[in-house]
Design an enzyme around this catalytic site. Structure first.
Site, PDB file in Angstrom:
ATOM      1  N   VAL A 107      41.691  44.039  36.308  1.00 42.07           N
ATOM      2  CA  VAL A 107      40.770  44.613  36.382  1.00 42.07           C
ATOM      3  C   VAL A 107      41.415  45.931  36.885  1.00 42.07           C
ATOM      4  O   VAL A 107      41.039  46.593  37.635  1.00 42.07           O
ATOM      5  CB  VAL A 107      39.813  44.287  37.575  1.00 42.07           C
ATOM      6  N   HIS A 123      37.532  41.667  31.469  1.00 43.58           N
ATOM      7  CA  HIS A 123      36.978  41.704  33.024  1.00 43.58           C
ATOM      8  C   HIS A 123      36.048  42.683  33.321  1.00 43.58           C
ATOM      9  O   HIS A 123      36.714  42.762  35.000  1.00 43.58           O
ATOM     10  CB  HIS A 123      37.665  40.817  33.038  1.00 43.58           C
ATOM     11  N   ASN A 225      55.868  35.213  29.226  1.00 44.79           N
ATOM     12  CA  ASN A 225      55.695  34.611  30.801  1.00 44.79           C
ATOM     13  C   ASN A 225      56.992  33.576  31.400  1.00 44.79           C
ATOM     14  O   ASN A 225      57.687  32.844  30.108  1.00 44.79           O
ATOM     15  CB  ASN A 225      54.924  33.215  30.186  1.00 44.79           C
ATOM     16  N   ALA A 243      57.468  40.166  32.946  1.00 47.00           N
ATOM     17  CA  ALA A 243      56.786  41.501  31.875  1.00 47.00           C
ATOM     18  C   ALA A 243      58.084  42.635  32.168  1.00 47.00           C
ATOM     19  O   ALA A 243      58.299  43.275  31.147  1.00 47.00           O
ATOM     20  CB  ALA A 243      55.422  42.279  32.439  1.00 47.00           C
TER      21      ALA A 243
HETATM   22  C1  BV8 Z   1      31.549  33.484  30.267  1.00 41.56           C
HETATM   23  C2  BV8 Z   1      37.404  40.265  36.689  1.00 41.56           C
HETATM   24  C3  BV8 Z   1      29.182  32.770  29.217  1.00 41.56           C
HETATM   25  C4  BV8 Z   1      37.206  39.499  38.174  1.00 41.56           C
HETATM   26  C5  BV8 Z   1      37.562  37.730  35.759  1.00 41.56           C
HETATM   27  C6  BV8 Z   1      34.731  27.846  28.157  1.00 41.56           C
HETATM   28  C7  BV8 Z   1      35.991  26.377  28.108  1.00 41.56           C
HETATM   29  C8  BV8 Z   1      35.405  26.499  29.949  1.00 41.56           C
HETATM   30  C9  BV8 Z   1      35.498  26.919  30.976  1.00 41.56           C
HETATM   31  C10 BV8 Z   1      34.296  27.945  29.834  1.00 41.56           C
HETATM   32  C11 BV8 Z   1      34.173  27.958  28.282  1.00 41.56           C
HETATM   33  N1  BV8 Z   1      33.671  29.214  28.472  1.00 41.56           N
HETATM   34  C12 BV8 Z   1      32.606  29.784  29.636  1.00 41.56           C
HETATM   35  C13 BV8 Z   1      33.519  29.392  30.845  1.00 41.56           C
HETATM   36  C14 BV8 Z   1      33.404  29.068  32.488  1.00 41.56           C
HETATM   37  C15 BV8 Z   1      34.501  30.479  32.362  1.00 41.56           C
HETATM   38  C16 BV8 Z   1      36.123  29.746  32.869  1.00 41.56           C
HETATM   39  O1  BV8 Z   1      36.398  30.577  30.994  1.00 41.56           O
HETATM   40  N2  BV8 Z   1      36.193  29.200  33.136  1.00 41.56           N
HETATM   41  C17 BV8 Z   1      37.740  28.994  33.575  1.00 41.56           C
HETATM   42  C18 BV8 Z   1      38.325  28.717  34.864  1.00 41.56           C
HETATM   43  C19 BV8 Z   1      37.659  27.414  33.088  1.00 41.56           C
HETATM   44  N3  BV8 Z   1      34.060  31.893  32.120  1.00 41.56           N
HETATM   45  C20 BV8 Z   1      33.326  32.952  31.625  1.00 41.56           C
HETATM   46  O2  BV8 Z   1      32.671  32.290  33.155  1.00 41.56           O
HETATM   47  C21 BV8 Z   1      33.157  34.063  31.198  1.00 41.56           C
HETATM   48  N4  BV8 Z   1      31.737  34.189  30.954  1.00 41.56           N
HETATM   49  O3  BV8 Z   1      31.794  32.127  29.827  1.00 41.56           O
HETATM   50  O4  BV8 Z   1      29.941  34.149  30.180  1.00 41.56           O
HETATM   51  C22 BV8 Z   1      29.086  31.829  29.488  1.00 41.56           C
HETATM   52  C23 BV8 Z   1      28.512  31.781  31.205  1.00 41.56           C
HETATM   53  C24 BV8 Z   1      28.439  30.587  31.805  1.00 41.56           C
HETATM   54  C25 BV8 Z   1      28.397  29.349  31.108  1.00 41.56           C
HETATM   55  C26 BV8 Z   1      28.916  29.282  29.749  1.00 41.56           C
HETATM   56  C27 BV8 Z   1      29.856  30.846  28.968  1.00 41.56           C
HETATM   57  C28 BV8 Z   1      33.863  34.830  32.419  1.00 41.56           C
HETATM   58  C29 BV8 Z   1      35.277  34.657  32.756  1.00 41.56           C
HETATM   59  C30 BV8 Z   1      35.635  35.990  33.439  1.00 41.56           C
HETATM   60  C31 BV8 Z   1      35.742  35.321  34.405  1.00 41.56           C
HETATM   61  N5  BV8 Z   1      36.092  37.078  35.626  1.00 41.56           N
HETATM   62  N6  BV8 Z   1      38.073  38.763  36.231  1.00 41.56           N
HETATM   63  C32 BV8 Z   1      37.953  39.844  39.152  1.00 41.56           C
HETATM   64  O5  BV8 Z   1      38.827  39.442  38.772  1.00 41.56           O
HETATM   65  O6  BV8 Z   1      37.540  38.894  40.684  1.00 41.56           O
HETATM   66  S1  BV8 Z   1      38.730  36.388  35.037  1.00 41.56           S
HETATM   67  C33 BV8 Z   1      40.465  36.803  36.552  1.00 41.56           C
HETATM   68  O7  BV8 Z   1      41.259  34.870  36.249  1.00 41.56           O
HETATM   69  C34 BV8 Z   1      41.282  37.079  35.738  1.00 41.56           C
HETATM   70  O8  BV8 Z   1      40.452  38.168  34.323  1.00 41.56           O
HETATM   71  C35 BV8 Z   1      41.647  36.652  34.183  1.00 41.56           C
HETATM   72  O9  BV8 Z   1      41.258  36.182  33.125  1.00 41.56           O
HETATM   73  C36 BV8 Z   1      42.145  35.399  34.840  1.00 41.56           C
HETATM   74  C37 BV8 Z   1      42.959  34.904  35.886  1.00 41.56           C
HETATM   75  O10 BV8 Z   1      44.059  34.291  34.711  1.00 41.56           O
HETATM   76  P1  BV8 Z   1      45.680  34.475  34.786  1.00 41.56           P
HETATM   77  O11 BV8 Z   1      44.746  36.744  34.260  1.00 41.56           O
HETATM   78  O12 BV8 Z   1      45.701  34.443  33.192  1.00 41.56           O
HETATM   79  O13 BV8 Z   1      46.177  34.834  35.904  1.00 41.56           O
HETATM   80  P2  BV8 Z   1      46.526  33.509  36.249  1.00 41.56           P
HETATM   81  O14 BV8 Z   1      46.849  34.314  38.201  1.00 41.56           O
HETATM   82  O15 BV8 Z   1      45.815  32.693  36.315  1.00 41.56           O
HETATM   83  O16 BV8 Z   1      48.106  33.715  35.296  1.00 41.56           O
HETATM   84  C38 BV8 Z   1      49.599  34.165  35.462  1.00 41.56           C
HETATM   85  C39 BV8 Z   1      50.438  33.533  34.350  1.00 41.56           C
HETATM   86  O17 BV8 Z   1      51.107  35.172  34.846  1.00 41.56           O
HETATM   87  C40 BV8 Z   1      50.916  32.525  35.095  1.00 41.56           C
HETATM   88  O18 BV8 Z   1      51.050  31.914  33.447  1.00 41.56           O
HETATM   89  C41 BV8 Z   1      52.062  33.290  35.595  1.00 41.56           C
HETATM   90  O19 BV8 Z   1      53.001  32.342  35.029  1.00 41.56           O
HETATM   91  C42 BV8 Z   1      52.687  34.498  34.805  1.00 41.56           C
HETATM   92  N7  BV8 Z   1      53.528  35.367  35.117  1.00 41.56           N
HETATM   93  C43 BV8 Z   1      53.187  35.462  36.757  1.00 41.56           C
HETATM   94  N8  BV8 Z   1      54.345  36.241  37.470  1.00 41.56           N
HETATM   95  C44 BV8 Z   1      54.791  37.165  36.035  1.00 41.56           C
HETATM   96  C45 BV8 Z   1      54.019  36.156  35.311  1.00 41.56           C
HETATM   97  N9  BV8 Z   1      54.143  36.516  33.453  1.00 41.56           N
HETATM   98  C46 BV8 Z   1      55.301  36.929  33.444  1.00 41.56           C
HETATM   99  N10 BV8 Z   1      55.570  38.535  34.159  1.00 41.56           N
HETATM  100  C47 BV8 Z   1      55.196  38.386  35.349  1.00 41.56           C
HETATM  101  N11 BV8 Z   1      56.070  38.668  36.089  1.00 41.56           N
END
Ligand code: BV8
Ligand code: ZN
Length: 265
Positions: A107, A123, A225, A243
Site C-alpha cells: 500500500v 490491496h 526471497n 530485493a
Molecule cells: C477477500 C492491505 C472476499 C491492508 C492487505 C482463501 C484461503 C484462506 C483465506 C482466505 C481465502 N480467501 C480469502 C481469505 C481470507 C483472507 C486471507 O487471505 N487470509 C489469510 C491471512 C489466510 N483474504 C481476504 O480477506 C481478502 N479479501 O478474500 O474478500 C472474501 C471475504 C471474506 C471471506 C472470503 C472471501 C483481502 C486480503 C487483503 C488484505 N489486505 N493489505 C494493510 O496493508 O493494512 S493484506 C497484507 O498482508 C499485504 O497487502 C500482503 O498481502 C499481506 C502481507 O503479506 P506479504 O506482503 O507477503 O508480507 P509478509 O510480511 O507476510 O512476508 C514478507 C515476505 O518477504 C517474507 O516471505 C520474507 O521472507 C520476505 N522478505 C523479507 N525481507 C525481504 C524479503 N524479500 C525480499 N527482500 C527482502 N529484503
C-alpha cells in the site's frame, strides 16, 4: 557484498526473449527501504495486536482512533522511506522491456516513486483515503505525519459532505479486492512470459493465486526471497536473497550476457 551467485542461463534466456514480464511484490520488497513487513511484529501501541486483526473493518468500527493512528504511523514510515536499488532496477526494466506490469500487495508508493508507471495495487494505497459512509475521496494534508515511534491514537477526520469517518484507502481482510484492479492483474498473469515474485510470503488470497495463473499459462516463474515460502515448489527459479540485491543483479547479468552475444541487442 559476496559475489552474487551466477543467474541460471535458462533464466537469462527467458528474460531476454520475454515480451511481457510481470513482477508481483509483497512487503519484503519495501523492507530494505525501512517499511516494516506484515510479518514484523507490531510495536508500541499495537504490539498486542497482529496486523491481520487490525487491518479489518471490524477493528476500525470497534476502535477507529487506534486503527487510524496505526495507518498514520505507517504513512509516516512510507513518506520517510526512499526506493532502493531493487525498485530502481524495476523502473529501468520498464524502460527497456516490451511490457512490464508491476502487481503489488503493498500500500506504499515506492514503485511509482522509483519510476514505474504500470503498477496495480491489489490491496489499495495508504494515500487514497475516503469516507467510510459515502465513499467521497478525502484529501490528506501534504506534510509528512509526525508520529511518535510508539504510535498514538488519532481520531479519524470527518467527511466534508456527510460527516462520516474517513478510512484508509486499503483493502481490509474480509473485504473484496477492487475488480478494476484484480481483473487486469489476472489478465497480465495469464498473458506474461516471465513472472517474478519478490518479497511475499504468499499467504494472502486471492493475491496468492496469481502466480499459479501465470504458471498455468506457461510463464517462467521466478521467486526472490531470502527465506523459503510455501509456494517455492511452483517456481522454475528460486533466487535466495533480498530485493535490493537480487533485482539489480538479475537485470545486470541479463544485460551483460546480452552484450556477450554479438548481433543480439
Ligand atoms: C477477500 C492491505 C472476499 C491492508 C492487505 C482463501 C484461503 C484462506 C483465506 C482466505 C481465502 N480467501 C480469502 C481469505 C481470507 C483472507 C486471507 O487471505 N487470509 C489469510 C491471512 C489466510 N483474504 C481476504 O480477506 C481478502 N479479501 O478474500 O474478500 C472474501 C471475504 C471474506 C471471506 C472470503 C472471501 C483481502 C486480503 C487483503 C488484505 N489486505 N493489505 C494493510 O496493508 O493494512 S493484506 C497484507 O498482508 C499485504 O497487502 C500482503 O498481502 C499481506 C502481507 O503479506 P506479504 O506482503 O507477503 O508480507 P509478509 O510480511 O507476510 O512476508 C514478507 C515476505 O518477504 C517474507 O516471505 C520474507 O521472507 C520476505 N522478505 C523479507 N525481507 C525481504 C524479503 N524479500 C525480499 N527482500 C527482502 N529484503
Ligand atoms: Zn461521506
Amino acid at each position: 557484498m559476496a559475489d552474487a551467485a551466477p543467474i541460471p542461463l535458462g533464466l537469462i534466456e527467458s528474460l531476454r526473449s520475454a515480451r511481457r514480464i510481470c513482477v508481483f511484490s509483497g512487503a519484503g520488497m519495501s523492507a530494505e527501504s525501512g517499511v516494516p513487513t506484515f510479518r514484523d511484529a507490531l510495536t508500541g501501541l499495537w504490539e498486542r495486536f497482529d496486523a491481520e486483526r487490525l487491518a479489518t473493518p471490524e477493528a476500525f468500527h470497534r476502535d477507529p482512533s487506534l486503527v487510524w493512528g496505526w495507518y498514520e504511523w505507517r504513512r509516516m514510515k512510507m513518506r520517510l522511506a526512499q526506493p532502493h536499488a531493487g525498485h530502481r532496477a524495476l523502473a529501468g526494466l520498464e524502460r527497456r522491456a516490451a511490457q512490464l506490469t508491476v502487481i503489488t500487495q503493498n500500500v506504499d508508493d515506492l514503485h511509482e516513486r522509483a519510476g514505474n508507471t504500470n503498477v496495480l495495487h491489489l490491496h489499495g494505497s495508504l494515500e487514497a483515503t475516503r469516507c467510510v459512509r459515502c465513499a467521497a475521496p478525502f484529501a490528506l494534508p501534504a506534510d509528512i505525519p509526525q508520529e511518535p515511534e510508539g504510535g498514538r491514537r488519532i481520531e479519524p477526520p470527518r467527511c466534508a459532505s456527510c460527516g462520516g469517518r474517513v478510512r484508509p484507502g486499503v483493502v481490509w481482510f474480509g473485504e473484496s479486492l477492487p475488480m478494476p484492479i484484480l481483473q487486469p492483474a489476472h489478465d497480465a498473469a495469464a498473458a506474461c512470459d516471465v513472472w517474478i515474485t519478490v518479497g511475499t510470503s504468499g499467504l494472502v488470497y486471492p493475491a496468492a493465486e496469481l502466480p499459479l495463473v501465470a504458471a498455468r499459462a506457461g510463464a517462467t516463474l521466478v521467486q526472490i526471497n531470502p527465506l523459503p515460502t510455501p509456494l517455492d515448489a511452483h517456481y522454475d527459479h528460486v533466487l535466495s536473497g533480498t530485493a535490493a540485491q537480487c533485482l539489480p543483479e538479475l537485470f545486470a547479468q541479463e544485460r551483460d550476457r546480452a552484450s556477450l552475444q554479438p548481433g543480439r541487442s
